[in-house]
Design a protein around this motif. Structure first.
Motif, PDB file in Angstrom:
ATOM      1  N   LEU A   1       0.829  -1.203   0.000  1.00  0.00           N
ATOM      2  CA  LEU A   1       0.000   0.000   0.000  1.00  0.00           C
ATOM      3  C   LEU A   1       0.867   1.257   0.000  1.00  0.00           C
ATOM      4  N   PRO A   2       0.452   2.287  -0.739  1.00  0.00           N
ATOM      5  CA  PRO A   2       1.218   3.541  -0.729  1.00  0.00           C
ATOM      6  C   PRO A   2       0.993   4.305   0.574  1.00  0.00           C
ATOM      7  N   ILE A   3       1.901   5.212   0.881  1.00  0.00           N
ATOM      8  CA  ILE A   3       1.753   6.095   2.033  1.00  0.00           C
ATOM      9  C   ILE A   3       1.070   7.364   1.528  1.00  0.00           C
ATOM     10  N   LEU A   4      -0.088   7.679   2.082  1.00  0.00           N
ATOM     11  CA  LEU A   4      -0.872   8.827   1.625  1.00  0.00           C
ATOM     12  C   LEU A   4      -0.852   9.939   2.664  1.00  0.00           C
ATOM     13  N   ALA A   5      -0.941  11.152   2.184  1.00  0.00           N
ATOM     14  CA  ALA A   5      -1.036  12.301   3.082  1.00  0.00           C
ATOM     15  C   ALA A   5      -2.441  12.342   3.660  1.00  0.00           C
ATOM     16  N   ARG A   6      -2.555  12.704   4.924  1.00  0.00           N
ATOM     17  CA  ARG A   6      -3.862  12.857   5.537  1.00  0.00           C
ATOM     18  C   ARG A   6      -4.431  14.222   5.184  1.00  0.00           C
ATOM     19  N   GLU A   7      -5.720  14.242   4.966  1.00  0.00           N
ATOM     20  CA  GLU A   7      -6.400  15.506   4.710  1.00  0.00           C
ATOM     21  C   GLU A   7      -6.643  16.191   6.044  1.00  0.00           C
ATOM     22  N   ARG A   8      -6.316  17.484   6.121  1.00  0.00           N
ATOM     23  CA  ARG A   8      -6.570  18.235   7.345  1.00  0.00           C
ATOM     24  C   ARG A   8      -6.664  19.711   6.997  1.00  0.00           C
ATOM     25  N   ALA A   9      -7.334  20.440   7.849  1.00  0.00           N
ATOM     26  CA  ALA A   9      -7.443  21.879   7.665  1.00  0.00           C
ATOM     27  C   ALA A   9      -6.079  22.518   7.911  1.00  0.00           C
ATOM     28  N   ALA A  10      -5.798  23.604   7.205  1.00  0.00           N
ATOM     29  CA  ALA A  10      -4.493  24.267   7.306  1.00  0.00           C
ATOM     30  C   ALA A  10      -4.205  24.733   8.727  1.00  0.00           C
ATOM     31  N   GLU A  11      -5.242  25.133   9.456  1.00  0.00           N
ATOM     32  CA  GLU A  11      -5.022  25.643  10.811  1.00  0.00           C
ATOM     33  C   GLU A  11      -4.930  24.525  11.851  1.00  0.00           C
ATOM     34  N   GLN A  12      -5.213  23.294  11.467  1.00  0.00           N
ATOM     35  CA  GLN A  12      -5.168  22.172  12.403  1.00  0.00           C
ATOM     36  C   GLN A  12      -3.721  21.784  12.686  1.00  0.00           C
ATOM     37  N   ALA A  13      -3.344  21.872  13.939  1.00  0.00           N
ATOM     38  CA  ALA A  13      -1.979  21.509  14.329  1.00  0.00           C
ATOM     39  C   ALA A  13      -1.841  19.994  14.385  1.00  0.00           C
ATOM     40  N   LEU A  14      -0.662  19.531  14.089  1.00  0.00           N
ATOM     41  CA  LEU A  14      -0.368  18.104  14.205  1.00  0.00           C
ATOM     42  C   LEU A  14       0.328  17.863  15.530  1.00  0.00           C
ATOM     43  N   SER A  15      -0.112  16.855  16.258  1.00  0.00           N
ATOM     44  CA  SER A  15       0.536  16.553  17.527  1.00  0.00           C
ATOM     45  C   SER A  15       1.812  15.763  17.259  1.00  0.00           C
ATOM     46  N   VAL A  16       2.766  15.931  18.132  1.00  0.00           N
ATOM     47  CA  VAL A  16       4.020  15.203  17.990  1.00  0.00           C
ATOM     48  C   VAL A  16       3.923  13.885  18.744  1.00  0.00           C
ATOM     49  N   SER A  17       4.678  12.913  18.315  1.00  0.00           N
ATOM     50  CA  SER A  17       4.670  11.607  18.965  1.00  0.00           C
ATOM     51  C   SER A  17       5.507  11.664  20.241  1.00  0.00           C
ATOM     52  N   TYR A  18       5.383  10.634  21.071  1.00  0.00           N
ATOM     53  CA  TYR A  18       6.203  10.556  22.274  1.00  0.00           C
ATOM     54  C   TYR A  18       7.685  10.469  21.905  1.00  0.00           C
TER      55      TYR A  18
ATOM     56  N   GLN B   1       9.104  11.831  19.307  1.00  0.00           N
ATOM     57  CA  GLN B   1       9.536  13.177  18.918  1.00  0.00           C
ATOM     58  C   GLN B   1       9.725  14.058  20.147  1.00  0.00           C
ATOM     59  N   GLN B   2       8.818  13.943  21.112  1.00  0.00           N
ATOM     60  CA  GLN B   2       8.959  14.717  22.348  1.00  0.00           C
ATOM     61  C   GLN B   2      10.246  14.339  23.071  1.00  0.00           C
ATOM     62  N   ARG B   3      10.520  13.034  23.121  1.00  0.00           N
ATOM     63  CA  ARG B   3      11.733  12.553  23.793  1.00  0.00           C
ATOM     64  C   ARG B   3      12.978  13.090  23.097  1.00  0.00           C
ATOM     65  N   GLN B   4      13.002  13.037  21.757  1.00  0.00           N
ATOM     66  CA  GLN B   4      14.169  13.545  21.035  1.00  0.00           C
ATOM     67  C   GLN B   4      14.354  15.041  21.262  1.00  0.00           C
ATOM     68  N   TRP B   5      13.261  15.796  21.253  1.00  0.00           N
ATOM     69  CA  TRP B   5      13.359  17.231  21.490  1.00  0.00           C
ATOM     70  C   TRP B   5      13.912  17.495  22.888  1.00  0.00           C
ATOM     71  N   PHE B   6      13.400  16.756  23.882  1.00  0.00           N
ATOM     72  CA  PHE B   6      13.857  16.932  25.259  1.00  0.00           C
ATOM     73  C   PHE B   6      15.350  16.627  25.379  1.00  0.00           C
TER      74      PHE B   6
END
Length: 101
Positions: free
Chosen positions: A38-55, A57-62
């Protein structure tokens, strides 16, 4: 599996709830269908909708905040090929990877 059919299945999959995705995934495994088809598809979302970061990603940022000069998360690797290389197939495989990401 042809590309159009795979895209239709992937689009239907990303529109499912988490519980229904799990059931769909289990059914695919039971039927012997690999998700790699299966291909990887982009999710449809409103431009103002923020994307949450994964745990992760949070760990790497920390950890980066603690030590920004660290290269702990840099992934280096090498690949040694032996024998004749089918250049057309190799190029096509890299192009497929780039297209997916």
């Amino acid at each position: 599996m042809d590309k159009d059919k795979a895209t239709r299945i992937a689009r239907r999959f990303i529109e499912l709830s988490q519980d229904k995705r799990r059931l769909f995934w289990q059914k695919m495994v039971e039927e012997g269908v690999t998700p790699a088809q299966l291909p990887i598809l982009a999710r449809e979302r409103a431009a103002e909708q923020a994307l949450s970061v994964s745990y992760a990603q949070q760990r790497q940022w920390f950890l980066w905040q603690l030590s920004p000069e660290s290269s702990a998360y840099h992934v280096a690797g090498g690949l040694r090929l032996r024998g004749r290389v089918d250049r057309v197939a190799l190029r096509a495989s890299f192009e497929a990877i780039v297209a997916r990401h």
